[in-house]
Scaffold this motif. Structure first.
Motif, mmCIF file in Angstrom:
data_model
loop_
_atom_site.group_PDB
_atom_site.id
_atom_site.type_symbol
_atom_site.label_atom_id
_atom_site.label_comp_id
_atom_site.label_asym_id
_atom_site.label_seq_id
_atom_site.Cartn_x
_atom_site.Cartn_y
_atom_site.Cartn_z
ATOM 1 N N ALA A 57 -8.763 40.675 28.580
ATOM 2 C CA ALA A 57 -8.500 41.149 29.940
ATOM 3 C C ALA A 57 -9.361 40.404 30.954
ATOM 4 O O ALA A 57 -8.887 40.013 32.031
ATOM 5 N N ALA A 58 -10.650 40.201 30.613
ATOM 6 C CA ALA A 58 -11.541 39.484 31.529
ATOM 7 C C ALA A 58 -11.074 38.043 31.735
ATOM 8 O O ALA A 58 -11.104 37.510 32.857
ATOM 9 N N ALA A 59 -10.623 37.392 30.657
ATOM 10 C CA ALA A 59 -10.102 36.032 30.787
ATOM 11 C C ALA A 59 -8.844 36.015 31.650
ATOM 12 O O ALA A 59 -8.648 35.106 32.477
ATOM 13 N N GLY A 60 -7.983 37.018 31.480
ATOM 14 C CA GLY A 60 -6.768 37.084 32.288
ATOM 15 C C GLY A 60 -7.052 37.279 33.758
ATOM 16 O O GLY A 60 -6.416 36.656 34.621
ATOM 17 N N VAL A 61 -8.014 38.141 34.083
ATOM 18 C CA VAL A 61 -8.391 38.362 35.487
ATOM 19 C C VAL A 61 -9.042 37.110 36.063
ATOM 20 O O VAL A 61 -8.810 36.740 37.221
ATOM 21 N N LEU A 62 -9.864 36.429 35.266
ATOM 22 C CA LEU A 62 -10.507 35.193 35.733
ATOM 23 C C LEU A 62 -9.477 34.126 36.078
ATOM 24 O O LEU A 62 -9.621 33.392 37.073
ATOM 25 N N LEU A 63 -8.415 34.032 35.280
ATOM 26 C CA LEU A 63 -7.397 33.000 35.482
ATOM 27 C C LEU A 63 -6.278 33.432 36.416
ATOM 28 O O LEU A 63 -5.391 32.635 36.738
ATOM 29 N N ALA A 64 -6.295 34.680 36.860
ATOM 30 C CA ALA A 64 -5.224 35.200 37.712
ATOM 31 C C ALA A 64 -5.001 34.406 38.999
ATOM 32 O O ALA A 64 -3.853 34.320 39.469
ATOM 33 N N PRO A 65 -6.045 33.805 39.625
ATOM 34 C CA PRO A 65 -5.787 33.017 40.849
ATOM 35 C C PRO A 65 -4.996 31.734 40.634
ATOM 36 O O PRO A 65 -4.647 31.066 41.616
ATOM 37 N N LEU A 66 -4.706 31.355 39.387
ATOM 38 C CA LEU A 66 -3.894 30.154 39.171
ATOM 39 C C LEU A 66 -2.548 30.285 39.887
ATOM 40 O O LEU A 66 -1.977 31.380 39.932
ATOM 41 N N PRO A 67 -2.027 29.210 40.442
ATOM 42 C CA PRO A 67 -0.779 29.299 41.208
ATOM 43 C C PRO A 67 0.384 29.803 40.359
ATOM 44 O O PRO A 67 0.674 29.242 39.296
ATOM 45 N N GLY A 68 0.994 30.879 40.796
ATOM 46 C CA GLY A 68 2.139 31.439 40.076
ATOM 47 C C GLY A 68 1.797 32.518 39.077
ATOM 48 O O GLY A 68 2.691 33.091 38.455
ATOM 49 N N LEU A 69 0.506 32.810 38.893
ATOM 50 C CA LEU A 69 0.082 33.835 37.933
ATOM 51 C C LEU A 69 -0.484 35.029 38.685
ATOM 52 O O LEU A 69 -1.331 34.873 39.561
#
Length: 460
Positions: A369-381
């Protein structure tokens, strides 16, 4: 292959699969029907025992990480707080592993196991879990619950003077484990699916294990839900309330979920491999090396608290409560805090996997979950797709149980909206970890609980 035997003419002239004939014969066996009734009955005491076990763990954890710091005039535990607690945990677990049968339960670095627990191992399993989890081990309670449920089921079988056959041991062990594990996940379905996938059986044997597991976990869930509402005591069962609305998935979410799953699968694989290396180091001098590994895990939490100014509980815990907070308010975590918690909790997780006692599910869910939130600002995510895909990928990589990981994450999210990315992430992460070198196996440590045979809980 033997051709299926044609059915009587009264059946309509079709052919009946051989597996269906075997299943019907099994269900008509008086011994199996008696075992089903007994599995339903043992769901009641096992769920109650699991309830009080979780209440005790929750209250002890609250005492150590909230009540004691408050009594010493600290709003949150100071940065050094995990060091003495985890040192004590390491010494206690080392003594349990060395002196009690069963070595305190299976080593969590080897994954979840449905079998192997015996009635003789129960005291060690309980003591090792109580020494590990409330004092800050980066592990969850699911593995001790599986052992507790399976061992209690066999204990009740012995009290009832039922025959101790390998078949009854497998059925009752699976039923008891499912009834216990349903308590922490709050859902009998995931408990039954998890136990069936861990057992790795198919055909008629799958139904033989599935029916008692479903029955016992369903009855136990009813008892646990009613008893929990009546007492009002918390057990820390896992549920998520998302702080962001569920979006409509698009191509960006799907693409990034696949790429995330590859990266998270590889990263979690490294963490699990590190845990197995720690597990091979501990048996040389169990008490000393367990204490050193636990102290090193406490140092990871202390470094995290010093660097970020946040509570060391973020690292020195299963991640269950922290995951709930992360899902409810992901924007409260800055990029630096997310990177720090991934690095420090990942290191503490590997150390605890190989030295202390607990389960691998909850920390893997939090790390994903922490990795997903960290990468959430990627364009389209988006935040929610990133969180969902991250949890599914990390759970599938840690447990190597893709179906259970999908069911668990979907039930946690409480919606079917994220199912496509959850399935993709779980499958891709599972394939990624399976293609990577497995590494060394966990070395045995401590005293065995006895020969498996008739007293080994769980499916063979």
């Amino acid at each position: 292959m033997t051709e299926p035997t044609p059915p009587p003419a009264a059946s309509g002239g079709g052919t009946q699969p051989e597996e269906a004939d075997r299943l019907r014969a099994m269900l008509r066996t008086p011994g199996y029907l008696k075992a089903l009734v007994f599995c339903a009955l043992i769901g009641i005491p096992v769920s109650l025992a699991a309830f009080w076990f979780l209440v005790a763990l929750h209250e002890l954890e609250h005492l150590m990480w909230a009540d004691l710091p408050h009594a010493l005039n600290w709003d949150t535990p100071p940065w050094w707080w995990p060091l003495p607690l985890l040192l004590v945990a390491g010494i206690a677990v080392g003594l349990v592993v060395t002196h009690l049968p069963g070595a305190g339960g299976h080593i969590p670095a080897s994954g979840l196991h449905a079998g192997g627990a015996t009635t003789r191992a129960l005291p060690g399993v309980i003591l090792a879990a109580v020494a590990s989890l409330p004092l800050g081990a980066t592990l969850g309670p699911e593995a001790p619950l599986i052992a507790l449920g399976g061992g209690l089921a066999l204990l009740f079988r012995d009290f009832a003077r039922m025959p101790a056959t390998p078949q009854s041991t497998a059925l009752l062990g699976a039923a008891g484990s499912a009834a216990a594990i349903a308590v922490i996940f709050g859902n009998p379905l995931i408990a039954a699916v998890l136990l069936m996938e861990v057992a790795g059986v198919g055909g008629t044997q799958l139904f033989a294990v599935m029916l008692p597991a479903l029955l016992s976990s369903g009855v136990g869930s009813l008892v646990f839900t009613g008893f929990g509402n009546w007492t009002g005591l918390p057990t820390g069962s896992l549920s998520l309330k998302l702080g962001a609305p569920l979006p409509r998935l698009d191509a960006g979410d799907v693409l990034w979920s696949v790429l995330m799953a590859v990266a998270i699968g590889a990263a979690v694989h490294l963490v699990m491999a590190g845990g197995r290396r720690v597990a091979s180091y501990v048996p040389r001098r169990p008490v000393v090396h367990t204490a050193l590994c636990a102290l090193a895990a406490g140092a990871c939490a202390a470094v995290y608290a010093l660097v970020t100014g946040r509570s060391p509980v973020d690292v020195a815990s299963s991640g269950q409560a922290t995951l709930t907070g992360l899902a409810a308010d992901p924007h409260a975590w800055g990029v630096g805090a997310l990177i720090a918690v991934l690095l420090c909790k990942g290191a503490a997780y590997a150390l605890c996997l190989g030295s202390l006692r607990g389960g691998p599910v909850f920390p893997s869910l939090f790390l994903g979950a922490a990795a997903g939130v960290l990468l959430a600002p990627l364009p389209g995510l988006g935040v929610v797709p990133g969180l969902a895909a991250g949890m599914a990928a990390a759970a599938a990589a840690a447990l190597r149980l893709p179906v259970s990981s999908v069911v668990l994450v979907v039930l946690l999210l409480g919606s079917a909206a994220m199912i496509p990315v959850v399935i993709l992430a779980a499958v891709v992460a599972f394939v990624t970890t399976e293609l990577l070198p497995r590494g060394r196996a966990s070395a045995p440590v401590g005293k065995p609980a006895g020969s498996p045979g008739a007293d080994s809980a769980g499916p063979a």
